[in-house]
Design a protein around this motif. Structure first.
Motif, short mmCIF file in Angstrom:
data_model
loop_
_atom_site.label_atom_id
_atom_site.label_comp_id
_atom_site.label_asym_id
_atom_site.label_seq_id
_atom_site.Cartn_x
_atom_site.Cartn_y
_atom_site.Cartn_z
N ILE A 178 3.67 -10.71 12.05
CA ILE A 178 3.12 -11.35 10.85
C ILE A 178 2.30 -12.58 11.22
O ILE A 178 1.18 -12.77 10.73
CB ILE A 178 4.24 -11.71 9.86
N LEU A 179 2.84 -13.41 12.09
CA LEU A 179 2.13 -14.63 12.47
C LEU A 179 0.83 -14.32 13.19
O LEU A 179 -0.19 -14.99 12.98
CB LEU A 179 3.03 -15.51 13.34
N GLU A 180 0.84 -13.34 14.07
CA GLU A 180 -0.39 -12.97 14.77
C GLU A 180 -1.41 -12.34 13.83
O GLU A 180 -2.61 -12.54 13.97
CB GLU A 180 -0.08 -12.02 15.92
N ASP A 181 -0.94 -11.57 12.86
CA ASP A 181 -1.86 -10.91 11.94
C ASP A 181 -2.48 -11.92 10.98
O ASP A 181 -3.60 -11.71 10.51
CB ASP A 181 -1.14 -9.81 11.17
N MET A 182 -1.77 -12.99 10.67
CA MET A 182 -2.33 -13.99 9.75
C MET A 182 -3.48 -14.77 10.38
O MET A 182 -4.25 -15.41 9.67
CB MET A 182 -1.23 -14.94 9.29
N LYS A 183 -3.61 -14.70 11.71
CA LYS A 183 -4.73 -15.36 12.38
C LYS A 183 -6.03 -14.59 12.20
O LYS A 183 -7.11 -15.14 12.41
CB LYS A 183 -4.44 -15.49 13.88
N GLN A 184 -5.93 -13.32 11.84
CA GLN A 184 -7.12 -12.47 11.70
C GLN A 184 -7.91 -12.87 10.46
O GLN A 184 -7.38 -13.44 9.51
CB GLN A 184 -6.70 -11.00 11.59
N THR A 185 -9.20 -12.55 10.49
CA THR A 185 -10.04 -12.88 9.33
C THR A 185 -9.75 -11.94 8.17
O THR A 185 -9.90 -12.32 7.02
CB THR A 185 -11.53 -12.78 9.71
N GLN A 186 -9.34 -10.72 8.47
CA GLN A 186 -9.02 -9.75 7.44
C GLN A 186 -7.51 -9.44 7.51
O GLN A 186 -7.09 -8.50 8.17
CB GLN A 186 -9.82 -8.46 7.65
N PRO A 187 -6.67 -10.24 6.85
CA PRO A 187 -5.22 -10.00 6.96
C PRO A 187 -4.79 -8.71 6.26
O PRO A 187 -5.51 -8.18 5.41
CB PRO A 187 -4.61 -11.22 6.26
N ALA A 188 -3.63 -8.25 6.62
CA ALA A 188 -3.09 -7.02 6.05
C ALA A 188 -2.63 -7.26 4.60
O ALA A 188 -2.45 -8.41 4.19
CB ALA A 188 -1.92 -6.54 6.89
N PRO A 189 -2.43 -6.20 3.84
CA PRO A 189 -1.92 -6.37 2.47
C PRO A 189 -0.52 -6.99 2.46
O PRO A 189 0.22 -6.92 3.44
CB PRO A 189 -1.88 -4.95 1.92
N VAL A 190 -0.17 -7.56 1.36
CA VAL A 190 1.12 -8.24 1.22
C VAL A 190 2.27 -7.24 1.36
O VAL A 190 3.34 -7.60 1.86
CB VAL A 190 1.19 -8.97 -0.15
N ALA A 191 2.06 -6.02 0.98
CA ALA A 191 3.12 -5.00 1.09
C ALA A 191 3.50 -4.77 2.56
O ALA A 191 4.67 -4.53 2.86
CB ALA A 191 2.68 -3.69 0.45
N VAL A 192 2.54 -4.86 3.45
CA VAL A 192 2.84 -4.70 4.88
C VAL A 192 3.70 -5.85 5.36
O VAL A 192 4.67 -5.67 6.09
CB VAL A 192 1.52 -4.60 5.69
N TYR A 193 3.37 -7.06 4.92
CA TYR A 193 4.17 -8.22 5.29
C TYR A 193 5.59 -8.11 4.73
O TYR A 193 6.56 -8.45 5.39
CB TYR A 193 3.52 -9.51 4.79
N ALA A 194 5.70 -7.63 3.49
CA ALA A 194 7.02 -7.48 2.88
C ALA A 194 7.86 -6.47 3.65
O ALA A 194 9.06 -6.68 3.84
CB ALA A 194 6.86 -7.05 1.43
N LEU A 195 7.24 -5.38 4.09
CA LEU A 195 7.97 -4.37 4.86
C LEU A 195 8.42 -4.94 6.20
O LEU A 195 9.56 -4.69 6.63
CB LEU A 195 7.09 -3.14 5.07
N LEU A 196 7.56 -5.72 6.85
CA LEU A 196 7.96 -6.33 8.12
C LEU A 196 9.09 -7.33 7.94
O LEU A 196 10.00 -7.42 8.77
CB LEU A 196 6.75 -6.98 8.79
N VAL A 197 9.05 -8.10 6.87
CA VAL A 197 10.14 -9.04 6.58
C VAL A 197 11.43 -8.27 6.33
O VAL A 197 12.51 -8.67 6.79
CB VAL A 197 9.77 -9.95 5.39
N LEU A 198 11.35 -7.18 5.61
CA LEU A 198 12.53 -6.35 5.35
C LEU A 198 13.11 -5.80 6.64
O LEU A 198 14.34 -5.80 6.83
CB LEU A 198 12.18 -5.21 4.40
N ILE A 199 12.26 -5.35 7.54
CA ILE A 199 12.74 -4.85 8.83
C ILE A 199 13.45 -5.96 9.61
O ILE A 199 14.52 -5.75 10.18
CB ILE A 199 11.57 -4.25 9.64
N GLY A 200 12.87 -7.15 9.61
CA GLY A 200 13.49 -8.28 10.30
C GLY A 200 14.84 -8.64 9.69
O GLY A 200 15.80 -8.91 10.41
N LEU A 201 14.91 -8.65 8.37
CA LEU A 201 16.18 -8.96 7.71
C LEU A 201 17.25 -7.91 7.99
O LEU A 201 18.42 -8.24 8.18
CB LEU A 201 15.97 -9.11 6.20
N LEU A 202 16.84 -6.65 8.03
CA LEU A 202 17.81 -5.59 8.33
C LEU A 202 18.33 -5.69 9.76
O LEU A 202 19.52 -5.44 10.01
CB LEU A 202 17.19 -4.22 8.07
N CYS A 203 17.47 -6.08 10.69
CA CYS A 203 17.91 -6.26 12.07
C CYS A 203 18.92 -7.41 12.16
O CYS A 203 19.95 -7.30 12.83
CB CYS A 203 16.73 -6.53 12.99
#
Length: 72
Positions: free
Chosen positions: A25-50
């Motif tokens: 997430i942190l590396e992707d936020m450096k990009q000029t065209q960030p990913a949709p919020v749903a992708v970030y939410a899914l990554l946060v969910l994966i981190g929380l489940l771990c």
């Protein structure tokens, strides 16, 4: 003696696996065209489940008594 080491390594592996999506997430936020919020939410969910899996393993392993070292 190696049981405690294996348990600690298991917790460390789950902790690192939970932090990996945060790094993505942190590396992707450096990009000029960030990913949709749903992708970030899914990554946060994966981190929380771990981290939840790490906590569950820690709680279940707390019931197992630690092995005593033998003195010579």
């Amino acid at each position: 003696m190696y049981d405690e080491h294996a348990r600690a390594l298991k917790y460390f592996a789950w902790f690192a696996a939970g932090l990996f999506p945060l790094g993505i997430i942190l590396e992707d936020m450096k990009q000029t065209q960030p990913a949709p919020v749903a992708v970030y939410a899914l990554l946060v969910l994966i981190g929380l489940l771990c981290h939840a899996n790490m906590y569950g393993a820690w709680k279940s392993d707390k019931a197992i008594p630690a092995t005593r070292r033998k003195r010579k």
